[in-house]
Write an enzyme that holds these catalytic residues in place. Structure first.
Site, PDB file in Angstrom:
ATOM      1  N   ARG A   6       0.692  -0.800  -0.290  1.00 53.33           N
ATOM      2  CA  ARG A   6       0.421  -0.209  -0.330  1.00 53.33           C
ATOM      3  C   ARG A   6       0.405   1.401  -0.101  1.00 53.33           C
ATOM      4  NH1 ARG A   6      -1.306   0.779   4.127  1.00 53.33           N
ATOM      5  NH2 ARG A   6      -1.235  -1.114   5.875  1.00 53.33           N
TER       6      ARG A   6
ATOM      7  N   TYR B  84      -1.456  -3.139  -7.701  1.00 61.48           N
ATOM      8  CA  TYR B  84      -1.368  -4.256  -6.804  1.00 61.48           C
ATOM      9  C   TYR B  84      -2.167  -4.244  -5.780  1.00 61.48           C
ATOM     10  CZ  TYR B  84       1.175  -7.782  -3.679  1.00 61.48           C
ATOM     11  OH  TYR B  84       1.447  -8.144  -2.274  1.00 61.48           O
ATOM     12  N   GLY B  85      -2.458  -5.365  -4.357  1.00 63.65           N
ATOM     13  CA  GLY B  85      -3.135  -5.375  -3.070  1.00 63.65           C
ATOM     14  C   GLY B  85      -4.400  -4.045  -3.060  1.00 63.65           C
ATOM     15  N   GLY B  86      -4.076  -3.221  -1.958  1.00 61.20           N
ATOM     16  CA  GLY B  86      -4.965  -2.423  -1.242  1.00 61.20           C
ATOM     17  C   GLY B  86      -5.190  -1.529  -1.980  1.00 61.20           C
TER      18      GLY B  86
ATOM     19  N   LYS C 214      -9.592  -2.969   1.525  1.00 62.97           N
ATOM     20  CA  LYS C 214      -9.048  -1.167   2.267  1.00 62.97           C
ATOM     21  C   LYS C 214     -10.217  -0.133   1.686  1.00 62.97           C
ATOM     22  CE  LYS C 214      -5.991  -4.224   4.599  1.00 62.97           C
ATOM     23  NZ  LYS C 214      -6.072  -4.834   5.995  1.00 62.97           N
TER      24      LYS C 214
ATOM     25  N   HIS D 264     -10.848  -2.310  11.300  1.00 62.65           N
ATOM     26  CA  HIS D 264      -9.417  -3.565  10.832  1.00 62.65           C
ATOM     27  C   HIS D 264      -9.446  -4.618  11.562  1.00 62.65           C
ATOM     28  CE1 HIS D 264      -5.221  -3.472   9.508  1.00 62.65           C
ATOM     29  NE2 HIS D 264      -5.514  -4.066   8.811  1.00 62.65           N
TER      30      HIS D 264
ATOM     31  N   SER E 288      -1.187  -4.152  10.244  1.00 60.22           N
ATOM     32  CA  SER E 288      -0.910  -4.561   9.763  1.00 60.22           C
ATOM     33  C   SER E 288       0.104  -5.947   9.586  1.00 60.22           C
ATOM     34  CB  SER E 288      -0.424  -4.415   8.467  1.00 60.22           C
ATOM     35  OG  SER E 288      -1.520  -3.310   7.624  1.00 60.22           O
TER      36      SER E 288
ATOM     37  N   CYS F 253       1.069  -7.642  12.120  1.00 62.02           N
ATOM     38  CA  CYS F 253       1.408  -8.137  12.910  1.00 62.02           C
ATOM     39  C   CYS F 253       0.366  -9.775  13.718  1.00 62.02           C
ATOM     40  CB  CYS F 253       0.508  -6.834  13.848  1.00 62.02           C
ATOM     41  SG  CYS F 253       1.748  -5.639  14.289  1.00 62.02           S
ATOM     42  N   GLY F 254       0.157 -10.447  12.467  1.00 55.70           N
ATOM     43  CA  GLY F 254      -0.719 -11.922  12.967  1.00 55.70           C
ATOM     44  C   GLY F 254      -2.058 -12.087  12.823  1.00 55.70           C
ATOM     45  N   LYS F 255      -2.559 -10.985  12.573  1.00 55.17           N
ATOM     46  CA  LYS F 255      -4.536 -11.112  12.199  1.00 55.17           C
ATOM     47  C   LYS F 255      -4.474 -12.374  11.637  1.00 55.17           C
ATOM     48  CE  LYS F 255      -6.410  -7.183  11.077  1.00 55.17           C
ATOM     49  NZ  LYS F 255      -4.949  -7.199   9.754  1.00 55.17           N
ATOM     50  N   THR F 256      -3.886 -12.984  10.835  1.00 54.14           N
ATOM     51  CA  THR F 256      -4.415 -13.673  10.069  1.00 54.14           C
ATOM     52  C   THR F 256      -3.954 -15.046  10.794  1.00 54.14           C
ATOM     53  OG1 THR F 256      -4.040 -13.145   8.111  1.00 54.14           O
ATOM     54  CG2 THR F 256      -4.010 -15.189   8.194  1.00 54.14           C
TER      55      THR F 256
ATOM     56  N   ASP G 172      -8.947 -10.039   8.611  1.00 52.50           N
ATOM     57  CA  ASP G 172      -8.704  -8.538   7.968  1.00 52.50           C
ATOM     58  C   ASP G 172     -10.118  -7.236   8.706  1.00 52.50           C
ATOM     59  OD1 ASP G 172      -6.731  -7.422   7.610  1.00 52.50           O
ATOM     60  OD2 ASP G 172      -7.284  -6.705   5.584  1.00 52.50           O
TER      61      ASP G 172
ATOM     62  N   ARG H 295       2.625 -11.816  -0.968  1.00 52.24           N
ATOM     63  CA  ARG H 295       0.757 -11.933  -0.707  1.00 52.24           C
ATOM     64  C   ARG H 295      -0.130 -13.625  -1.395  1.00 52.24           C
ATOM     65  NH1 ARG H 295      -1.870  -8.247   3.159  1.00 52.24           N
ATOM     66  NH2 ARG H 295      -0.448  -6.574   3.618  1.00 52.24           N
TER      67      ARG H 295
ATOM     68  N   TYR I 185       2.178 -17.444  18.602  1.00 53.38           N
ATOM     69  CA  TYR I 185       1.351 -18.216  17.653  1.00 53.38           C
ATOM     70  C   TYR I 185       0.023 -19.118  18.461  1.00 53.38           C
ATOM     71  CZ  TYR I 185       4.700 -16.834  14.072  1.00 53.38           C
ATOM     72  OH  TYR I 185       5.947 -16.181  14.090  1.00 53.38           O
TER      73      TYR I 185
ATOM     74  N   ASN J 240      -0.897 -18.400  22.006  1.00 56.40           N
ATOM     75  CA  ASN J 240      -1.813 -17.177  22.174  1.00 56.40           C
ATOM     76  C   ASN J 240      -3.061 -18.333  23.061  1.00 56.40           C
ATOM     77  OD1 ASN J 240       0.122 -15.437  21.765  1.00 56.40           O
ATOM     78  ND2 ASN J 240      -0.082 -15.287  19.845  1.00 56.40           N
TER      79      ASN J 240
HETATM   80  C1  OXD Z   1      -3.128  -4.672   5.292  1.00 48.76           C
HETATM   81  C2  OXD Z   1      -3.666  -6.531   4.932  1.00 48.76           C
HETATM   82  O1  OXD Z   1      -1.705  -4.294   4.657  1.00 48.76           O
HETATM   83  O2  OXD Z   1      -4.413  -6.491   5.165  1.00 48.76           O
HETATM   84  O3  OXD Z   1      -3.437  -4.215   6.797  1.00 48.76           O
HETATM   85  O4  OXD Z   1      -2.713  -6.003   3.786  1.00 48.76           O
HETATM   86 MN    MN Z   2      -4.981  -5.389   7.618  1.00 49.72          MN
END
Ligand code: OXD
Ligand code: MN
Length: 612
Positions: free
Chosen positions: A73, A215-217, A224, A244, A266, A268-271, A291, A389, A520, A523
């Site tokens: 982004r 690309y992407g966002g 986003k 988010h 972004s 930081c391990g949300k997925t 996300d 990605r 991981y 948590n």
């Molecule tokens: C981000 C994403 O950048 O989810 O937050 O792609």
């Molecule tokens: Mn995100």
């Protein structure tokens, strides 16, 4: 489908205007079919822009490489063009909407000459859900079309729900003007000069205009741009929340279920958290979303949907150890962008869990280099770009919850906020109440990661609610919106149904710079503590920053000692005092009169309590 079949007059007119401005050779209205998906991929592969992967190893999967200018982004080129500058606030790039549209019309003029214009009707959220919204993206990129197929719900049933006069968010996108005489084809069509890319949002009219990035966002505008920046404005105007946040379903050993929505910045391990496989016996995590969460109160209970239909996850660091469910999700039908391509036409990235096979590998820049023997990243010589990605349908995730696409949404019991902080912020704590939770969320900070092009990775930025890059309006007003929704729920007698608010930090480091918490799957221990807290367990001690775990209330992973745990859950009075000073001087000061008084007061209260 062609243009004449569009039944919505406003939509037809908008597309016709775009055609007149962008002058494509042809126009296609996308139907979301498998045949269309395959055809778009074939166009990219035939043009030499994508490589089909080994069908034995990654059936129906493809490898792409973007231009080096187009790998993340572009925050400095992301604009919130509200009529009033003050509505965009101190955390956004504001620019005058009239001037911006003039500039962008100049760029869009004739930009699709020689190409096809794709009109992509999509739903964010299950088609027809009372929480979902419709968008229509106009784009000249087949890459965008097939990624939108995965990330959103595209097709004719969306147009049916839209009817003849329904609301939709218009999303205009072009990768760039065609190459001029003598201009070099870099293999990935986009505007290679970052300063000529535009990712523009017009919150007063709920519009998105994007130019120069493929690309992407920056280009998949449902994510986003619509689902966060414009949706946050719609949510403010209509009384709901667009956040988010991942959404996970947590089941305890007794079979009791709670849904948790969690905001982390972004990369930081949300997925990973959304797909976690618990080490704690008897507990289960299933995924609703990784996300974005859209949430509405219904009879005092907050319900959430995942507006997306796929995952656009970061590859480096994804392994069987960090996220086995993601690894299993991307075994087939997956788009890989900017990772390594092996000799046997499979994919590889740093920290995948094993060295790269074969003698040589193609890196994300397209260079053939010796295969690294280990998966350790070497700065400057990465095989995969740090923000490489995967795009994959959510339905392929082995731990996807059966109700992940329930149009009604899932009832949220708890919010989790966090960041990447080496010191001070404890492993977990719970806010004292809703207002205190909004206060703590408003001061959350995190070390910067590689998900944005133009930020210095490693330094700390305040990223309240992990929304700084994604809030489409003044964040002071955003905090007020959160306070208002909580107050309304309380006034209507539903205070007890408000989600409990928690703060986590998986990233504490010791004096030697080593992570103190294994993260991981471990948590799950923290999630279990939160689950029990929601049910009123006496597993906490009250402190000025909220409820910290009572010693012994979180069972320890084998590699964490009692002393380390004590450190992770202690109140670091000096650290918090420094935090308060930084928040007051460098963060809250930015919001001026728009900072809700309740929040400024709570900063003073915290300071007083810490000084006691
Ligand atoms: C981000 C994403 O950048 O989810 O937050 O792609
Ligand atoms: Mn995100």
């Amino acid at each position: 489908m062609n243009l004449n079949e569009l039944k919505h007059e406003g939509l037809k007119k908008w597309v016709e205007e775009a055609v007149a401005m962008m002058t494509p050779d042809s126009v296609e209205v996308c139907d979301g079919s498998k045949a269309e998906y395959d055809r778009m991929l074939k166009i990219m592969v035939d043009a030499g822009l994508g490589v089909p992967l080994n069908p034995e190893k990654r059936p129906n999967s493809f490898w792409f490489r973007s231009d080096p200018s187009d790998v993340a982004r572009a925050e400095s080129r992301t604009f919130i063009a509200s009529k009033n500058k003050d509505d965009a606030g101190p955390t956004n790039n504001w620019t005058d909407p009239v001037e911006l549209k003039d500039t962008m019309r100049g760029l869009y003029k004739g930009c699709m000459k020689g190409r096809t214009m794709y009109v992509i009707p999509f739903s964010m959220g299950p088609v027809g859900s009372d929480i979902a919204k419709i968008g229509v993206e106009i784009s000249d990129s087949p890459y965008v079309v097939f990624n939108m197929h995965i990330m959103t719900r595209v097709g004719a049933d969306v147009l049916k729900v839209l009817g003849t006069d329904g609301f939709y968010v218009p999303c205009l996108h072009s990768i760039a003007k065609p190459l001029g005489p003598g201009e070099k084809d870099t293999g990935w069509p986009c505007e290679p000069d970052v300063n000529k890319k535009y990712i523009s949002h017009f919150p007063d009219t709920y519009e998105i205009w994007s130019y120069g990035s493929g690309y992407g966002g920056n280009a998949l505008l449902g994510k986003k741009c619509l689902a966060l920046r414009i949706a946050s404005v719609l949510a403010r105007d209509e009384g709901w929340l667009a956040e988010h946040m991942l959404i996970l379903k947590l089941t305890n050993p007794q079979g009791k279920v709670k849904y948790i929505a969690g905001a982390l910045p972004s990369a930081c391990g949300k997925t990973n958290l959304a797909m976690l496989i618990p080490t704690l016996p008897g507990w289960k995590v299933e995924t609703i979303g990784d996300d974005i969460a859209w949430m509405k109160f219904k009879n005092g209970q907050l319900y959430a949907i995942n507006p997306e239909a796929g995952f656009f996850g970061v590859l480096p660091g994804t392994s069987d150890h960090s996220n086995k469910s993601a690894m299993d999700s991307i075994k087939k039908n997956t788009i890989f962008t900017n990772c390594g391509l092996t000799e046997d036409k499979d994919v590889w990235w740093e920290q995948i869990g094993y060295g790269a096979p074969g003698e040589t590998i193609i890196n994300w820049k397209g260079e053939k280099v010796p295969s690294p023997k280990t998966d350790k990243p070497v700065a400057g010589q990465e095989i995969a770009h740090v923000n490489a990605r995967f795009t994959v349908p959510a339905s392929q995730c082995p731990v996807i919850a059966s109700e992940w696409d329930d149009p009604n949404g899932v009832p949220i019991s708890a919010f989790l906020f966090g960041g990447r902080r080496a010191a001070t912020i404890p492993l977990v704590n719970q806010s004292k109440n809703w207002v205190h939770g909004v206060f703590m969320g408003s001061i959350t900070g995190s070390e910067i990661t590689a998900a944005a092009l133009d930020l210095k990775a490693g330094s700390i930025r305040r990223d309240p609610f992990a929304m700084v890059p994604f809030c489409g309006y003044h964040m002071g007003d955003y905090f007020a919106h959160w306070l208002k929704l909580g107050k309304k729920a309380q006034d209507e007698g539903h205070g007890d149904k408000l989600p409990k608010i928690f703060f986590v930090n998986w990233f504490r480091k010791d004096a030697d710079g080593k992570f103190m918490w294994p993260g991981y799957s471990e948590n799950s221990r923290v999630l279990a503590w939160m689950f029990d807290r929601c049910d009123g367990a006496q597993n906490f001690v009250e402190t000025p920053i909220g409820n910290l775990p009572k010693p012994g209330s979180i069972p320890l992973p084998s590699d964490v000692s009692d002393a380390t745990m004590a450190e992770l859950i202690k109140l670091d009075v000096d650290g918090w005092k420094a935090e308060i000073a930084d928040v007051r001087e460098n963060h809250y000061s930015k919001f001026g009169s728009k900072l809700p008084k309740e929040l400024a007061d709570l900063l003073d209260v915290l300071e007083k309590d810490l000084n006691k």
